[in-house]
Design a protein around this motif. Structure first.
Motif, PDB file in Angstrom:
ATOM      1  N   LEU A  35      45.590 -33.479  -7.405  1.00 23.33           N
ATOM      2  CA  LEU A  35      45.166 -32.088  -7.252  1.00 23.33           C
ATOM      3  C   LEU A  35      44.272 -31.863  -6.040  1.00 23.33           C
ATOM      4  O   LEU A  35      44.231 -30.769  -5.494  1.00 23.33           O
ATOM      5  CB  LEU A  35      44.426 -31.619  -8.514  1.00 23.33           C
ATOM      6  N   THR A  36      43.556 -32.899  -5.611  1.00 24.06           N
ATOM      7  CA  THR A  36      42.552 -32.707  -4.555  1.00 24.06           C
ATOM      8  C   THR A  36      42.716 -33.640  -3.363  1.00 24.06           C
ATOM      9  O   THR A  36      41.906 -33.592  -2.441  1.00 24.06           O
ATOM     10  CB  THR A  36      41.142 -32.908  -5.135  1.00 24.06           C
ATOM     11  N   TYR A  37      43.759 -34.478  -3.363  1.00 19.89           N
ATOM     12  CA  TYR A  37      43.843 -35.521  -2.341  1.00 19.89           C
ATOM     13  C   TYR A  37      43.971 -34.954  -0.919  1.00 19.89           C
ATOM     14  O   TYR A  37      43.432 -35.533   0.038  1.00 19.89           O
ATOM     15  CB  TYR A  37      45.015 -36.465  -2.627  1.00 19.89           C
ATOM     16  N   ALA A  38      44.679 -33.836  -0.750  1.00 20.97           N
ATOM     17  CA  ALA A  38      44.920 -33.309   0.595  1.00 20.97           C
ATOM     18  C   ALA A  38      43.610 -32.986   1.303  1.00 20.97           C
ATOM     19  O   ALA A  38      43.442 -33.289   2.492  1.00 20.97           O
ATOM     20  CB  ALA A  38      45.819 -32.080   0.526  1.00 20.97           C
ATOM     21  N   LYS A  39      42.687 -32.382   0.581  1.00 17.87           N
ATOM     22  CA  LYS A  39      41.392 -32.040   1.177  1.00 17.87           C
ATOM     23  C   LYS A  39      40.649 -33.297   1.610  1.00 17.87           C
ATOM     24  O   LYS A  39      40.039 -33.339   2.686  1.00 17.87           O
ATOM     25  CB  LYS A  39      40.567 -31.255   0.167  1.00 17.87           C
ATOM     26  N   LYS A  40      40.723 -34.350   0.777  1.00 16.62           N
ATOM     27  CA  LYS A  40      40.043 -35.602   1.083  1.00 16.62           C
ATOM     28  C   LYS A  40      40.679 -36.300   2.278  1.00 16.62           C
ATOM     29  O   LYS A  40      39.985 -36.717   3.215  1.00 16.62           O
ATOM     30  CB  LYS A  40      40.100 -36.523  -0.148  1.00 16.62           C
ATOM     31  N   THR A  41      41.992 -36.423   2.266  1.00 18.52           N
ATOM     32  CA  THR A  41      42.660 -37.206   3.313  1.00 18.52           C
ATOM     33  C   THR A  41      42.597 -36.521   4.671  1.00 18.52           C
ATOM     34  O   THR A  41      42.493 -37.194   5.703  1.00 18.52           O
ATOM     35  CB  THR A  41      44.120 -37.485   2.933  1.00 18.52           C
ATOM     36  N   LYS A  42      42.645 -35.200   4.698  1.00 18.16           N
ATOM     37  CA  LYS A  42      42.610 -34.501   5.976  1.00 18.16           C
ATOM     38  C   LYS A  42      41.249 -34.583   6.656  1.00 18.16           C
ATOM     39  O   LYS A  42      41.135 -34.300   7.850  1.00 18.16           O
ATOM     40  CB  LYS A  42      43.032 -33.041   5.788  1.00 18.16           C
ATOM     41  N   LYS A  43      40.243 -34.993   5.915  1.00 17.13           N
ATOM     42  CA  LYS A  43      38.929 -35.211   6.516  1.00 17.13           C
ATOM     43  C   LYS A  43      38.891 -36.513   7.322  1.00 17.13           C
ATOM     44  O   LYS A  43      38.052 -36.666   8.211  1.00 17.13           O
ATOM     45  CB  LYS A  43      37.853 -35.260   5.434  1.00 17.13           C
ATOM     46  N   ILE A  44      39.794 -37.440   6.982  1.00 23.74           N
ATOM     47  CA  ILE A  44      39.716 -38.761   7.605  1.00 23.74           C
ATOM     48  C   ILE A  44      40.958 -39.131   8.410  1.00 23.74           C
ATOM     49  O   ILE A  44      40.954 -40.148   9.119  1.00 23.74           O
ATOM     50  CB  ILE A  44      39.457 -39.856   6.535  1.00 23.74           C
ATOM     51  N   ALA A  45      42.026 -38.349   8.303  1.00 25.51           N
ATOM     52  CA  ALA A  45      43.275 -38.700   8.980  1.00 25.51           C
ATOM     53  C   ALA A  45      44.028 -37.428   9.354  1.00 25.51           C
ATOM     54  O   ALA A  45      43.779 -36.359   8.793  1.00 25.51           O
ATOM     55  CB  ALA A  45      44.127 -39.586   8.077  1.00 25.51           C
ATOM     56  N   PRO A  46      44.980 -37.534  10.287  1.00 25.23           N
ATOM     57  CA  PRO A  46      45.684 -36.331  10.762  1.00 25.23           C
ATOM     58  C   PRO A  46      46.518 -35.632   9.706  1.00 25.23           C
ATOM     59  O   PRO A  46      46.639 -34.414   9.714  1.00 25.23           O
ATOM     60  CB  PRO A  46      46.581 -36.879  11.886  1.00 25.23           C
ATOM     61  N   LYS A  47      47.115 -36.403   8.797  1.00 24.72           N
ATOM     62  CA  LYS A  47      48.003 -35.824   7.795  1.00 24.72           C
ATOM     63  C   LYS A  47      47.460 -36.087   6.398  1.00 24.72           C
ATOM     64  O   LYS A  47      46.536 -36.872   6.213  1.00 24.72           O
ATOM     65  CB  LYS A  47      49.407 -36.419   7.935  1.00 24.72           C
ATOM     66  N   SER A  48      48.068 -35.443   5.409  1.00 30.19           N
ATOM     67  CA  SER A  48      47.585 -35.587   4.033  1.00 30.19           C
ATOM     68  C   SER A  48      48.202 -36.780   3.316  1.00 30.19           C
ATOM     69  O   SER A  48      47.810 -37.104   2.198  1.00 30.19           O
ATOM     70  CB  SER A  48      47.882 -34.307   3.244  1.00 30.19           C
ATOM     71  N   SER A  49      49.162 -37.442   3.944  1.00 31.52           N
ATOM     72  CA  SER A  49      49.890 -38.509   3.256  1.00 31.52           C
ATOM     73  C   SER A  49      49.045 -39.769   3.088  1.00 31.52           C
ATOM     74  O   SER A  49      48.118 -40.038   3.855  1.00 31.52           O
ATOM     75  CB  SER A  49      51.171 -38.854   4.018  1.00 31.52           C
ATOM     76  N   VAL A  50      49.369 -40.520   2.060  1.00 32.08           N
ATOM     77  CA  VAL A  50      48.785 -41.837   1.832  1.00 32.08           C
ATOM     78  C   VAL A  50      49.927 -42.858   1.869  1.00 32.08           C
ATOM     79  O   VAL A  50      51.083 -42.492   1.695  1.00 32.08           O
ATOM     80  CB  VAL A  50      48.048 -41.893   0.469  1.00 32.08           C
ATOM     81  N   PRO A  51      49.584 -44.130   2.123  1.00 28.11           N
ATOM     82  CA  PRO A  51      48.264 -44.766   2.131  1.00 28.11           C
ATOM     83  C   PRO A  51      47.495 -44.567   3.437  1.00 28.11           C
ATOM     84  O   PRO A  51      48.087 -44.357   4.491  1.00 28.11           O
ATOM     85  CB  PRO A  51      48.608 -46.250   1.940  1.00 28.11           C
ATOM     86  N   ILE A  52      46.176 -44.705   3.303  1.00 28.62           N
ATOM     87  CA  ILE A  52      45.281 -44.732   4.452  1.00 28.62           C
ATOM     88  C   ILE A  52      44.351 -45.931   4.275  1.00 28.62           C
ATOM     89  O   ILE A  52      43.730 -46.092   3.223  1.00 28.62           O
ATOM     90  CB  ILE A  52      44.443 -43.447   4.562  1.00 28.62           C
ATOM     91  N   LEU A  53      44.278 -46.763   5.295  1.00 29.79           N
ATOM     92  CA  LEU A  53      43.395 -47.932   5.267  1.00 29.79           C
ATOM     93  C   LEU A  53      42.146 -47.645   6.081  1.00 29.79           C
ATOM     94  O   LEU A  53      42.235 -47.170   7.215  1.00 29.79           O
ATOM     95  CB  LEU A  53      44.116 -49.151   5.847  1.00 29.79           C
ATOM     96  N   GLU A  54      40.987 -47.928   5.502  1.00 26.78           N
ATOM     97  CA  GLU A  54      39.721 -47.815   6.222  1.00 26.78           C
ATOM     98  C   GLU A  54      39.188 -49.203   6.518  1.00 26.78           C
ATOM     99  O   GLU A  54      39.101 -50.063   5.627  1.00 26.78           O
ATOM    100  CB  GLU A  54      38.701 -47.044   5.381  1.00 26.78           C
ATOM    101  N   HIS A  55      38.831 -49.441   7.788  1.00 27.70           N
ATOM    102  CA  HIS A  55      38.283 -50.739   8.184  1.00 27.70           C
ATOM    103  C   HIS A  55      37.385 -50.567   9.405  1.00 27.70           C
ATOM    104  O   HIS A  55      37.829 -50.070  10.445  1.00 27.70           O
ATOM    105  CB  HIS A  55      39.421 -51.722   8.525  1.00 27.70           C
ATOM    106  N   ASN A  56      36.143 -50.970   9.243  1.00 33.46           N
ATOM    107  CA  ASN A  56      35.189 -50.924  10.352  1.00 33.46           C
ATOM    108  C   ASN A  56      35.142 -49.551  11.031  1.00 33.46           C
ATOM    109  O   ASN A  56      35.123 -49.446  12.262  1.00 33.46           O
ATOM    110  CB  ASN A  56      35.521 -52.003  11.394  1.00 33.46           C
ATOM    111  N   GLY A  57      35.141 -48.512  10.213  1.00 31.04           N
ATOM    112  CA  GLY A  57      35.044 -47.167  10.758  1.00 31.04           C
ATOM    113  C   GLY A  57      36.344 -46.577  11.269  1.00 31.04           C
ATOM    114  O   GLY A  57      36.357 -45.439  11.746  1.00 31.04           O
TER     115      GLY A  57
END
Length: 242
Positions: A35-57
């Motif tokens: 229900l809320t993933y798009a808002k979260k993912t668009k803050k950290i990546a260009p698109k809303s799709s997952v997966p997204i890996l975070e490493h060292n910023g």
């Protein structure tokens, strides 16, 4: 610490999980709410799709980019072949799996399961927050229509997806012959990609889903049964490498 933003049910996320785990890299899963993933993912990546890996910023989006990133920064158990021709072939198989198999499998499964709220809501909310199942269940009737429209899920596209999967399986079986791997003599990102995109059709233990239905409803059950004779390679890959 590596973090993977994901949906447990997603086979594209499973592809990234498998790459991290075969390299024996410790990481933390961040399970997102449908229900809320798009808002979260668009803050950290260009698109809303997952997966997204975070490493060292850094944030690396999409399973193919994640595997490339991991191979470039962690030498243990490289998934990209060293030979340039084999690397090119492995990339082609991965692209084929991501483009032709993965979306078709997802569409086919959702076409049936979206008609079964009691089955699909637990799959959508596995390992989520304590309230995610309740809120998703409450919102589900209003989610189904937009999901079908957004993902173009209907009887006609489901029939097309079934044919696309069947054709892909035929191509895979013909390519393999009596060989163990799609490219070269070792397990590569080609095998990982194809097997993970097919995995929801047989849901192996290594996938990590604990609420997959014991009895699959029709028409999905019949569709899967028509693939079963050509899924044994992917099942063996999971048995031996996952």
């Amino acid at each position: 610490m590596l973090k993977l933003y994901q949906f447990p049910i997603s086979h594209f996320c499973e592809k990234a999980r498998w790459a991290l785990e075969i390299k024996e890299l410790p990481y933390r899963k961040v399970n997102l709410s449908l229900l809320t993933y798009a808002k979260k993912t668009k803050k950290i990546a260009p698109k809303s799709s997952v997966p997204i890996l975070e490493h060292n910023g850094q944030y690396i989006q999409n399973s193919d980019a994640i595997i490339t990133y991991l191979d470039e920064r962690f030498s243990r158990r490289k998934l990209t072949p060293e030979d340039p021709k084999e690397a090119e072939l492995a990339a082609a198989w991965e692209s084929f799996a991501d483009r032709e198999i993965g979306p078709a499998v997802r569409l086919l499964i959702y076409h049936t399961l979206l008609e079964h709220k009691d089955l699909v809501v637990p799959l959508m909310t596995q390992d989520g927050t304590w309230y995610s199942r309740t809120t998703t269940s409450f919102a589900f009737p209003k989610m189904v229509g937009p999901m079908r429209e957004l993902m173009k899920i209907n009887d006609a596209t489901a029939q097309e997806a079934e044919q696309k999967i069947s054709t892909a399986l035929d191509n895979m079986v013909e390519t393999l012959g009596d060989r163990e791997f799609l490219v070269g003599e070792t397990f590569t990102r080609a095998d990982l990609s194809v097997a993970s995109m097919l995995a929801p059709l047989f849901m192996p233990d290594g996938y990590g889903i604990n609420c997959w239905p014991k009895e699959i409803p029709e028409p999905l059950a019949g569709q899967i049964s028509r693939f079963s004779d050509r899924l044994s390679w992917a099942e063996n890959i999971y048995d031996n490498f996952r």
